[in-house]
Design a protein around this motif. Structure first.
Motif, PDB file in Angstrom:
ATOM      1  N   ALA A 165       0.897  -1.186   0.003  1.00  0.00           N
ATOM      2  CA  ALA A 165      -0.002  -0.064   0.044  1.00  0.00           C
ATOM      3  C   ALA A 165       0.790   1.284   0.062  1.00  0.00           C
ATOM      4  O   ALA A 165       0.614   2.042  -0.805  1.00  0.00           O
ATOM      5  CB  ALA A 165      -1.116  -0.001   1.263  1.00  0.00           C
ATOM      6  N   TYR A 166       1.831   1.251   1.060  1.00  0.00           N
ATOM      7  CA  TYR A 166       2.606   2.441   0.923  1.00  0.00           C
ATOM      8  C   TYR A 166       3.922   2.211   1.860  1.00  0.00           C
ATOM      9  O   TYR A 166       3.835   1.286   2.625  1.00  0.00           O
ATOM     10  CB  TYR A 166       1.615   3.799   1.487  1.00  0.00           C
ATOM     11  CG  TYR A 166       1.196   3.602   2.668  1.00  0.00           C
ATOM     12  CD1 TYR A 166       1.666   4.029   3.887  1.00  0.00           C
ATOM     13  CD2 TYR A 166      -0.133   3.200   2.954  1.00  0.00           C
ATOM     14  CE1 TYR A 166       1.012   4.060   5.169  1.00  0.00           C
ATOM     15  CE2 TYR A 166      -1.029   3.280   3.977  1.00  0.00           C
ATOM     16  CZ  TYR A 166      -0.330   3.551   5.226  1.00  0.00           C
ATOM     17  OH  TYR A 166      -1.032   3.272   6.406  1.00  0.00           O
ATOM     18  N   GLY A 194       7.305  -1.793   5.490  1.00  0.00           N
ATOM     19  CA  GLY A 194       6.246  -1.731   4.184  1.00  0.00           C
ATOM     20  C   GLY A 194       4.962  -1.772   4.755  1.00  0.00           C
ATOM     21  O   GLY A 194       4.556  -2.554   5.536  1.00  0.00           O
ATOM     22  N   VAL A 195       3.796  -1.033   4.592  1.00  0.00           N
ATOM     23  CA  VAL A 195       2.208  -1.076   5.012  1.00  0.00           C
ATOM     24  C   VAL A 195       1.626  -2.034   3.811  1.00  0.00           C
ATOM     25  O   VAL A 195       1.750  -1.468   2.655  1.00  0.00           O
ATOM     26  CB  VAL A 195       1.771   0.222   4.944  1.00  0.00           C
ATOM     27  CG1 VAL A 195       0.246  -0.012   5.509  1.00  0.00           C
ATOM     28  CG2 VAL A 195       2.611   0.978   6.159  1.00  0.00           C
ATOM     29  N   ASN A 196       1.224  -3.060   3.991  1.00  0.00           N
ATOM     30  CA  ASN A 196       0.695  -3.945   3.120  1.00  0.00           C
ATOM     31  C   ASN A 196      -0.754  -4.198   3.388  1.00  0.00           C
ATOM     32  O   ASN A 196      -1.392  -3.919   4.704  1.00  0.00           O
ATOM     33  CB  ASN A 196       1.162  -5.300   2.955  1.00  0.00           C
ATOM     34  CG  ASN A 196       2.773  -5.134   2.651  1.00  0.00           C
ATOM     35  OD1 ASN A 196       2.862  -5.342   1.505  1.00  0.00           O
ATOM     36  ND2 ASN A 196       3.631  -4.998   3.445  1.00  0.00           N
ATOM     37  N   GLN A 197      -1.254  -4.708   2.583  1.00  0.00           N
ATOM     38  CA  GLN A 197      -2.783  -4.927   2.643  1.00  0.00           C
ATOM     39  C   GLN A 197      -3.319  -6.438   2.365  1.00  0.00           C
ATOM     40  O   GLN A 197      -3.014  -6.807   1.349  1.00  0.00           O
ATOM     41  CB  GLN A 197      -3.851  -3.861   1.785  1.00  0.00           C
ATOM     42  CG  GLN A 197      -3.873  -2.541   1.963  1.00  0.00           C
ATOM     43  CD  GLN A 197      -4.746  -1.819   1.187  1.00  0.00           C
ATOM     44  OE1 GLN A 197      -4.908  -2.263   0.063  1.00  0.00           O
ATOM     45  NE2 GLN A 197      -5.094  -0.680   1.540  1.00  0.00           N
ATOM     46  N   VAL A 198      -3.744  -7.094   3.560  1.00  0.00           N
ATOM     47  CA  VAL A 198      -4.210  -8.341   3.207  1.00  0.00           C
ATOM     48  C   VAL A 198      -5.550  -8.256   2.837  1.00  0.00           C
ATOM     49  O   VAL A 198      -6.478  -7.670   3.524  1.00  0.00           O
ATOM     50  CB  VAL A 198      -4.155  -9.184   4.261  1.00  0.00           C
ATOM     51  CG1 VAL A 198      -4.557 -10.720   4.114  1.00  0.00           C
ATOM     52  CG2 VAL A 198      -2.552  -9.530   4.807  1.00  0.00           C
ATOM     53  N   GLU A 199      -6.243  -8.765   1.623  1.00  0.00           N
ATOM     54  CA  GLU A 199      -7.427  -8.467   1.045  1.00  0.00           C
ATOM     55  C   GLU A 199      -8.314  -9.980   0.806  1.00  0.00           C
ATOM     56  O   GLU A 199      -7.825 -10.631   0.181  1.00  0.00           O
ATOM     57  CB  GLU A 199      -7.602  -7.752  -0.211  1.00  0.00           C
ATOM     58  CG  GLU A 199      -6.864  -6.421  -0.323  1.00  0.00           C
ATOM     59  CD  GLU A 199      -6.351  -5.962  -1.583  1.00  0.00           C
ATOM     60  OE1 GLU A 199      -6.616  -6.565  -2.663  1.00  0.00           O
ATOM     61  OE2 GLU A 199      -6.009  -4.674  -1.540  1.00  0.00           O
ATOM     62  N   TYR A 201      -7.290  -6.057   5.745  1.00  0.00           N
ATOM     63  CA  TYR A 201      -6.458  -5.887   6.796  1.00  0.00           C
ATOM     64  C   TYR A 201      -5.235  -5.364   6.650  1.00  0.00           C
ATOM     65  O   TYR A 201      -4.445  -5.843   5.712  1.00  0.00           O
ATOM     66  CB  TYR A 201      -5.985  -7.384   7.202  1.00  0.00           C
ATOM     67  CG  TYR A 201      -7.401  -8.215   7.591  1.00  0.00           C
ATOM     68  CD1 TYR A 201      -8.098  -8.444   8.940  1.00  0.00           C
ATOM     69  CD2 TYR A 201      -7.887  -8.892   6.627  1.00  0.00           C
ATOM     70  CE1 TYR A 201      -8.988  -9.169   9.113  1.00  0.00           C
ATOM     71  CE2 TYR A 201      -9.265  -9.691   6.939  1.00  0.00           C
ATOM     72  CZ  TYR A 201      -9.534  -9.788   8.044  1.00  0.00           C
ATOM     73  OH  TYR A 201     -10.929 -10.488   8.480  1.00  0.00           O
ATOM     74  N   GLU A 202      -4.775  -4.060   7.162  1.00  0.00           N
ATOM     75  CA  GLU A 202      -3.876  -3.380   6.742  1.00  0.00           C
ATOM     76  C   GLU A 202      -2.689  -3.879   8.050  1.00  0.00           C
ATOM     77  O   GLU A 202      -3.091  -3.835   9.191  1.00  0.00           O
ATOM     78  CB  GLU A 202      -4.162  -1.915   7.118  1.00  0.00           C
ATOM     79  CG  GLU A 202      -2.791  -0.892   6.701  1.00  0.00           C
ATOM     80  CD  GLU A 202      -3.150   0.625   6.806  1.00  0.00           C
ATOM     81  OE1 GLU A 202      -3.569   0.957   5.789  1.00  0.00           O
ATOM     82  OE2 GLU A 202      -2.852   1.099   7.562  1.00  0.00           O
ATOM     83  N   ILE A 203      -1.489  -4.272   7.390  1.00  0.00           N
ATOM     84  CA  ILE A 203      -0.553  -4.839   8.268  1.00  0.00           C
ATOM     85  C   ILE A 203       0.875  -3.896   8.080  1.00  0.00           C
ATOM     86  O   ILE A 203       0.958  -3.306   6.774  1.00  0.00           O
ATOM     87  CB  ILE A 203      -0.293  -6.183   8.258  1.00  0.00           C
ATOM     88  CG1 ILE A 203       0.046  -6.596   6.672  1.00  0.00           C
ATOM     89  CG2 ILE A 203      -1.436  -7.017   8.547  1.00  0.00           C
ATOM     90  CD1 ILE A 203       0.425  -8.065   6.523  1.00  0.00           C
ATOM     91  N   ARG A 204       1.932  -4.341   8.977  1.00  0.00           N
ATOM     92  CA  ARG A 204       3.134  -3.628   8.713  1.00  0.00           C
ATOM     93  C   ARG A 204       4.325  -4.646   8.509  1.00  0.00           C
ATOM     94  O   ARG A 204       4.056  -5.753   9.365  1.00  0.00           O
ATOM     95  CB  ARG A 204       3.357  -2.800   9.660  1.00  0.00           C
ATOM     96  CG  ARG A 204       2.433  -1.389   9.791  1.00  0.00           C
ATOM     97  CD  ARG A 204       2.905  -0.652  10.843  1.00  0.00           C
ATOM     98  NE  ARG A 204       2.006   0.687  10.841  1.00  0.00           N
ATOM     99  CZ  ARG A 204       2.081   1.602  10.009  1.00  0.00           C
ATOM    100  NH1 ARG A 204       3.160   2.033   8.988  1.00  0.00           N
ATOM    101  NH2 ARG A 204       1.149   2.709  10.013  1.00  0.00           N
TER     102      ARG A 204
END
Length: 103
Positions: A35-36, A51-56, A98-101
């Motif tokens: 994501a960013y 890294g900020v990631n999204q588990v969709e 789900y926003e994760i780092r």
């Protein structure tokens, strides 16, 4: 944990792709997307890459059981998350993000 390692773990719950599916499987399924950057800064430098990631999670309708399975796996892996869900009208599916780092 890397995105590839996370993918391997989440595949134990539902089919999982990095970024997107060329041809999505039957519901439910997952995608992991960058994501960013949420880097940690110190002394005017990027001290630690985060890294900020999204588990969709994609389902045909609101699916509390599927959400519980994903959340249990993230908790088992020690990955904190925040989540937001929406119905995607054009695709006629439900998406829980789900926003994760990942460090």
């Amino acid at each position: 944990m890397t995105s590839d390692e996370l993918k391997t773990e989440l595949e134990k719950v539902f089919p999982t792709a990095l970024e997107m599916w060329k041809k999505p499987p039957a519901y439910p399924y997952l995608a992991i997307a960058f994501a960013y950057s949420g880097d940690l800064y110190a002394d005017d430098k990027n001290y630690k890459d985060i890294g900020v990631n999204q588990v969709e999670l994609y389902t045909a309708k609101k699916d509390l059981q599927s959400e519980a399975l994903v959340q249990a796996k993230l908790k088992e892996l020690g990955i904190p998350y925040s989540k937001i869900g929406t119905y995607l009208d054009d695709a006629r599916m439900y998406q829980m993000i789900y926003e994760i780092r990942l460090i």
